[in-house]
Design a protein around this motif. Structure first.
Motif, mmCIF file in Angstrom:
data_model
loop_
_atom_site.group_PDB
_atom_site.id
_atom_site.type_symbol
_atom_site.label_atom_id
_atom_site.label_comp_id
_atom_site.label_asym_id
_atom_site.label_seq_id
_atom_site.Cartn_x
_atom_site.Cartn_y
_atom_site.Cartn_z
ATOM 1 N N LYS A 116 -12.398 -2.923 -5.446
ATOM 2 C CA LYS A 116 -11.544 -3.675 -4.533
ATOM 3 C C LYS A 116 -11.545 -5.157 -4.892
ATOM 4 O O LYS A 116 -10.547 -5.848 -4.726
ATOM 5 C CB LYS A 116 -12.017 -3.498 -3.089
ATOM 6 N N LYS A 158 -16.507 -4.794 3.366
ATOM 7 C CA LYS A 158 -15.955 -3.606 2.701
ATOM 8 C C LYS A 158 -16.759 -3.313 1.447
ATOM 9 O O LYS A 158 -17.138 -4.242 0.721
ATOM 10 C CB LYS A 158 -14.514 -3.855 2.247
ATOM 11 N N GLY A 165 -12.436 4.571 4.319
ATOM 12 C CA GLY A 165 -13.051 3.870 5.442
ATOM 13 C C GLY A 165 -14.573 3.832 5.373
ATOM 14 O O GLY A 165 -15.234 3.338 6.289
ATOM 15 N N GLU A 200 -13.875 -10.032 4.232
ATOM 16 C CA GLU A 200 -12.595 -10.699 4.446
ATOM 17 C C GLU A 200 -12.359 -10.927 5.930
ATOM 18 O O GLU A 200 -13.026 -10.336 6.780
ATOM 19 C CB GLU A 200 -11.443 -9.924 3.786
ATOM 20 N N LYS A 201 -11.430 -11.782 6.210
ATOM 21 C CA LYS A 201 -11.071 -12.098 7.585
ATOM 22 C C LYS A 201 -10.591 -10.811 8.246
ATOM 23 O O LYS A 201 -9.802 -10.066 7.672
ATOM 24 C CB LYS A 201 -9.945 -13.136 7.549
ATOM 25 N N LEU A 203 -8.346 -9.104 10.672
ATOM 26 C CA LEU A 203 -7.146 -9.347 11.484
ATOM 27 C C LEU A 203 -7.248 -8.451 12.716
ATOM 28 O O LEU A 203 -7.550 -7.268 12.597
ATOM 29 C CB LEU A 203 -5.881 -9.008 10.701
ATOM 30 N N HIS A 208 -1.004 -1.111 9.537
ATOM 31 C CA HIS A 208 -1.225 -0.678 8.151
ATOM 32 C C HIS A 208 0.122 -0.144 7.661
ATOM 33 O O HIS A 208 0.592 0.889 8.126
ATOM 34 C CB HIS A 208 -2.302 0.419 8.116
ATOM 35 N N GLN A 232 -5.142 5.153 13.391
ATOM 36 C CA GLN A 232 -6.319 5.520 12.608
ATOM 37 C C GLN A 232 -7.518 5.657 13.527
ATOM 38 O O GLN A 232 -7.594 5.017 14.555
ATOM 39 C CB GLN A 232 -6.655 4.419 11.606
ATOM 40 N N GLU A 275 -1.168 -0.725 -0.426
ATOM 41 C CA GLU A 275 -1.410 -0.819 1.018
ATOM 42 C C GLU A 275 -1.415 -2.282 1.453
ATOM 43 O O GLU A 275 -2.068 -3.124 0.827
ATOM 44 C CB GLU A 275 -2.756 -0.194 1.375
ATOM 45 N N GLU A 288 -5.158 -2.821 -0.822
ATOM 46 C CA GLU A 288 -5.614 -2.143 -2.028
ATOM 47 C C GLU A 288 -4.487 -1.301 -2.582
ATOM 48 O O GLU A 288 -3.480 -1.078 -1.920
ATOM 49 C CB GLU A 288 -6.835 -1.273 -1.747
HETATM 50 P P1 ADP Z 1 -10.495 2.302 2.427
HETATM 51 O O1 ADP Z 1 -10.224 2.150 0.965
HETATM 52 O O2 ADP Z 1 -11.951 2.578 2.703
HETATM 53 O O3 ADP Z 1 -9.572 3.243 3.118
HETATM 54 P P2 ADP Z 1 -8.943 -0.039 3.159
HETATM 55 O O4 ADP Z 1 -9.203 -1.320 2.510
HETATM 56 O O5 ADP Z 1 -7.766 0.757 2.716
HETATM 57 O O6 ADP Z 1 -10.250 0.864 3.055
HETATM 58 O O7 ADP Z 1 -8.844 -0.251 4.737
HETATM 59 C C1 ADP Z 1 -8.783 0.843 5.628
HETATM 60 C C2 ADP Z 1 -8.307 0.384 6.996
HETATM 61 O O8 ADP Z 1 -9.161 -0.644 7.527
HETATM 62 C C3 ADP Z 1 -6.938 -0.256 7.007
HETATM 63 O O9 ADP Z 1 -5.955 0.713 7.104
HETATM 64 C C4 ADP Z 1 -6.993 -1.139 8.231
HETATM 65 O O10 ADP Z 1 -6.821 -0.369 9.395
HETATM 66 C C5 ADP Z 1 -8.416 -1.610 8.252
HETATM 67 N N1 ADP Z 1 -8.563 -2.927 7.601
HETATM 68 C C6 ADP Z 1 -8.803 -3.156 6.304
HETATM 69 N N2 ADP Z 1 -8.899 -4.484 6.063
HETATM 70 C C7 ADP Z 1 -8.721 -5.121 7.247
HETATM 71 C C8 ADP Z 1 -8.722 -6.497 7.681
HETATM 72 N N3 ADP Z 1 -8.951 -7.481 6.828
HETATM 73 N N4 ADP Z 1 -8.495 -6.748 8.981
HETATM 74 C C9 ADP Z 1 -8.273 -5.763 9.860
HETATM 75 N N5 ADP Z 1 -8.279 -4.465 9.527
HETATM 76 C C10 ADP Z 1 -8.502 -4.122 8.239
#
Ligand code: ADP
Length: 670
Positions: A116, A158, A165, A200-201, A203, A208, A232, A275, A288
Motif C-alpha cells: 500500500k 493500515k 480490512g 493516514e487521516k 475520514l 467507498h 461495510q 478504490e 488502493e
Molecule cells: P483493505 O485493502 O484491507 O480492504 P482498504 O485500504 O481498501 O483496505 O480500506 C478498506 C475500507 O476501510 C475502505 O473501504 C473504507 O471503508 C475504510 N477506509 C480506508 N481508509 C480510510 C480512511 N483514510 N478514512 C476512513 N475510512 C477509510
C-alpha cells in the motif's frame, strides 16, 4: 484465444469463470482440496486435479501444485480468481517461468500495488490525489506515532501488505495509539507475514467508490464506471451497487479518468479496480488498486452489458479491448448482496454446517445468483464463508432496490445461520433507499438492522403448530387411507377432542400453542392466546399451505438434521422454532454460562487476564482466531476468571469451554 484454462480457485468465482469459458468454447480445469472433492466448481469443469488437503495453505495457496496441474492437463493459461494467489507476484512469475499465461496484470504491476505504501508513492507521482498520511519505510513506532500526533486524530492504521480490512485499526486519541498499533501489527503478521504499517487521516464520513478499469497489451485503457461499496462491516463490503448514486457526471468522469491514469502509471493490463474514498465535499482520494477481478464485478457487468471474464480472457490472449471509452455507457442500476454463513446478531460470527435447505430466487434477466454451492453442501471452516452473491438489476435504483428486497426473501437457507434477514433489513431501510451512504452506514443504523423481528409471532406459532401436527400425526398421504380411522396415526378418541399441545421456543422465549384436529377432515382449530382460530392445512414435502381464519398462505418449512429445530420461511423472513420437551422447559439459562465456549475450531491468540484477577465488565479476556478472524471475548460483568482451561497457542475445538467466569455478587439493595 486459449483452448484450455485452469482456474486456480474454488467456490463461486471458479464457477463464474467456468461459465464464461464454456460460452467461449474454452475447456476448463478445476483444482480441488479434500474438502472440495464434490464441490460445484469441480462438477462444472471439464477436468479437475486434486491439489492437497483442506486448509488452503496446503492446497489453493500452493502455487507449485497448481502450476503442475496446468502442465499435466495441457492448460495454456491460469485464471486466479480473487483471493488466494490472485495478487501474488511470485505465482505470476512461476506461471511465466513455465510458459503459462497468468490471466491478470504484469508481474511488476502486481508488485507495485502489493504494498500500500509503494502504491501511494507511484500514485502521487502520477498526480492521483492521496489521503494525507505517513507511508514511509522507517517503521520506528515512535515515528509513526509522531506522524499521527502531527496529523491530528482520528487516524487509521493500515497494514502495508493488507487486504480484506485486516491489520487495520482506527485510533481516536494519542493514548490509544500504542495498543492499536500492536494489535494491528499482530493481525497483519498473522495474515500477511509482514507487520509494516502506514497511517493516514481517518475520514469520518467517506463513501467507498471504486472504478473498474481495463487495459490491454497495446496501450489502451478504459473505465467501466464506478461501484459504491460503502455498506461495510469491519471494512468488508456487504452490499454494493453500480452506478454510485448522487454523483455528478463531472465527478464520474474525473474519477474514471484518474483511475485509468493510475492504471497506466503502472503499465497495467487486464481487469483492475481503483478504490477511492469519496468525501462529503465531493473530493476523492486514492486508497488502493486491486490487481484482479473483484468480488463485486457483476454489478458492473449488469449496468454495462459486458462480460468482464470474457474481457479478461481476450486481453490475456493478446487481443485489443473489445470496446473504446465512448462505446461504453450505463444502463439501469444494479445491486449485489453478499450472502454469508454468519450471524450478524452475534458479532458476525462465521457459521458452519450443512445447507439442508437451499432455495435460490428464480434467475432471469433481472436476477442473477453467483454461487459455488448446492443444497446439502457443507459450509466448512476452511474457507471464506460466503455462500453466494445475489445480483439484481432494474431500469433505475428504486426498481432495482425493490426487486432486491423481494429476491432476498425468496432466498431460503437452513442448516447454517445466514445474514439474509440482515441484508433484507439493509435494502429495505429508509436511509438506504435515500442513498444516505457512507462507510459508517451499518454502525449508524444498527438499531434498524440488527435483532429485528419482522415476523408476526402468533402467525409463526400457528404455522409451527400446524406443521408439527401434520408431520407427526397426519402424514398418511392417501386420502382414502387417511379417512379410515383404523389407519389414522392421530390420537383420535371417541367423544374427545383430539388436541396436540406444543411448547415452542422462538427467540429465547417459550410459547404454547394447541392444535385441535376436527373429525372427518374438517380441518383444525388453532388455540393460541385464548383465541380459537379455524384453520385448514396441508403439508407437501416442505411446503405448508394453510388458511388461518380465511387467510390463505404458503410457507416453506425446513427441519434440521437432528430435527430439534425447524425454520419457517415466509415473505416476512425466516424464523427458527425449537420444540421444547414438556419436562425440560426450564433449561439452565444462567447468564454467561456459554460465554466462554470456543465458537468454532480455532487458535487461542492471547489470554489477557490471570487467574483470580479482578476484571471489569466488557474488559477483553481472551482473543481467539477462528476462520481467519479474531474474536475478542469480553467479561460479561465485573468479576474474575476462576478457572482457566486454555493458554496462548492452543488449538481448540468448537464448543470447548475455555474458562470459568465468576461475576461479583451485586448487593440486593442496589
Ligand atoms: P483493505 O485493502 O484491507 O480492504 P482498504 O485500504 O481498501 O483496505 O480500506 C478498506 C475500507 O476501510 C475502505 O473501504 C473504507 O471503508 C475504510 N477506509 C480506508 N481508509 C480510510 C480512511 N483514510 N478514512 C476512513 N475510512 C477509510
Amino acid at each position: 484465444m486459449f483452448n484450455k484454462i485452469l482456474i486456480a480457485n474454488r467456490g463461486e468465482i471458479a464457477c463464474r469463470v467456468i461459465k464464461t469459458a464454456k460460452q467461449m468454447g474454452i475447456r476448463t480445469v478445476a483444482v480441488y482440496s479434500d474438502a472440495d472433492r464434490t464441490a460445484r466448481h469441480v462438477t462444472l469443469a471439464d477436468e479437475a486435479i486434486h491439489i492437497g488437503s483442506s486448509p488452503s495453505s496446503d492446497s489453493y495457496l500452493v502455487g507449485e501444485r497448481i502450476v503442475n496441474a496446468a502442465l499435466k492437463t495441457g492448460a495454456q493459461a491460469i485464471h486466479p480468481g480473487y483471493g488466494f494467489l490472485s495478487e501474488n507476484a511470485d505465482f505470476a512469475q512461476a506461471c511465466a517461468d513455465n510458459d503459462l499465461v497468468f490471466i491478470g496484470p504484469p508481474i511488476n504491476a502486481i508488485k507495485a500495488m502489493g504494498s500500500k505504501s509503494a502504491a501511494k508513492n507511484i500514485m502521487s507521482d502520477a498526480d492521483v490525489p492521496l489521503v494525507p498520511g505517513y507511508h514511509g519505510d522507517d517503521q520506528n513506532p515512535a515515528l509513526i506515532k509522531q506522524a499521527a500526533d502531527d496529523m491530528g486524530y482520528p487516524v487509521l492504521l493500515k497494514a502495508v501488505a493488507g487486504g480484506g480490512g485486516k491489520g487495520m485499526r482506527q485510533v481516536w486519541s494519542s493514548d490509544e495509539f500504542e495498543q492499536a498499533l500492536n494489535e494491528a501489527k499482530r493481525e497483519s503478521m498473522a495474515s500477511f507475514g509482514n507487520d509494516d504499517m502506514l497511517v493516514e487521516k481517518y475520514l469520518t464520513q467517506p463513501r467507498h467508490i471504486e472504478v473498474q478499469v481495463f487495459c490491454d497489451q497495446h496501450g489502451n485503457g478504459v473505465y467501466l464506471f464506478e461501484r459504491d461499496c460503502s455498506v461495510q462491516r469491519r471494512h468488508q463490503k456487504v452490499v454494493e451497487e453500480a452506478p454510485a448514486p448522487n454523483i455528478t457526471q463531472e465527478q464520474r468522469e474525473a474519477m474514471g479518468e484518474t483511475a485509468v491514469r493510475a492504471a497506466q502509471a503502472i503499465e497495467y493490463e487486464g481487469a483492475g479496480t481503483v478504490e477511492f474514498l469519496f468525501d462529503s465535499d465531493g473530493s476523492f482520494y486514492f486508497m488502493e488498486m486491486n490487481t484482479r477481478l473483484q468480488v463485486e464485478h457483476p454489478v458492473t457487468e449488469m449496468i454495462t452489458g459486458q462480460d468482464l471474464v470474457q474481457w479478461q480472457l481476450q486481453v490475456a490472449s493478446g487481443e485489443t479491448l473489445p470496446l473504446e471509452q465512448q462505446q461504453l455507457s450505463i444502463h439501469g442500476h444494479a445491486f449485489e448482496a453478499r450472502v454469508y454463513a454468519e450471524d450478524p446478531d452475534n458479532d458476525f460470527l462465521p457459521t458452519t454446517g450443512t445447507l439442508t435447505t437451499l432455495r435460490t430466487p428464480e434467475e432471469n434477466d433481472f436476477v442473477r445468483v453467483d454461487t459455488g454451492v448446492v443444497e446439502n453442501d457443507e459450509v466448512s471452516p476452511f474457507y471464506d464463508p460466503m455462500i453466494a452473491k445475489l445480483i439484481v438489476w432494474d431500469k433505475d435504483r428504486d426498481h432495482a432496490l425493490a426487486r432486491t428486497a423481494q429476491a432476498l426473501r425468496d432466498y431460503q437457507i437452513h442448516g447454517v445461520t445466514t445474514n439474509l434477514n440482515f441484508l433484507h433489513n439493509i435494502v429495505s431501510c429508509a436511509p438506504f433507499a435515500n442513498a444516505e451512504l457512507d462507510t459508517g452506514f451499518i454502525e449508524k443504523h444498527a438499531d434498524a438492522l440488527f435483532n429485528q423481528n419482522t415476523i408476526d409471532l402468533d402467525t409463526a406459532l400457528a404455522h409451527a403448530g400446524l406443521y408439527l401436527t401434520l408431520k407427526n400425526h397426519c402424514l398418511v398421504s392417501d386420502d382414502h387411507i387417511k379417512s379410515d380411522p383404523w389407519n389414522s396415526r392421530n390420537a383420535w378418541r371417541m367423544n374427545q377432542a383430539n388436541c396436540h399441545r406444543y411448547e415452542l421456543q422462538i427467540n429465547n422465549q417459550v410459547h404454547s400453542v394447541a392444535i385441535e384436529e376436527l373429525r372427518a377432515d374438517q380441518g383444525f382449530v388453532v388455540h393460541l392466546n385464548e383465541q380459537a382460530i379455524p384453520a385448514q392445512a396441508t403439508l407437501n414435502d416442505k411446503h405448508l399451505s394453510c388458511t388461518l381464519d380465511g387467510h390463505k398462505q404458503k410457507v416453506l418449512v425446513s427441519d434440521n438434521i437432528n430435527a430439534d429445530e425447524f425454520v419457517i420461511f415466509s415473505e416476512h423472513g425466516s424464523i427458527t422454532v425449537q420444540p421444547v420437551q414438556p419436562d425440560c422447559g426450564d433449561e439452565d439459562n444462567t447468564a454467561g454460562a456459554n460465554h466462554f465456549v470456543a465458537p468454532m475450531n480455532g487458535t487461542i491468540i492471547e489470554v489477557l487476564v490471570g487467574l483470580n484477577e479482578a476484571v471489569s465488565k466488557d474488559q477483553p479476556i481472551v482473543i481467539m482466531e477462528a476462520m481467519k478472524m479474531q474474536h475478542t471475548m469480553l467479561a460479561p460483568a465485573d468479576g474474575m476468571v476462576s478457572e482457566l482451561y486454555c493458554q496462548q497457542g492452543d488449538l481448540v475445538d468448537g464448543g470447548t469451554q475455555l474458562l470459568n467466569f465468576e461475576a461479583n455478587q451485586t448487593s440486593p439493595t442496589q
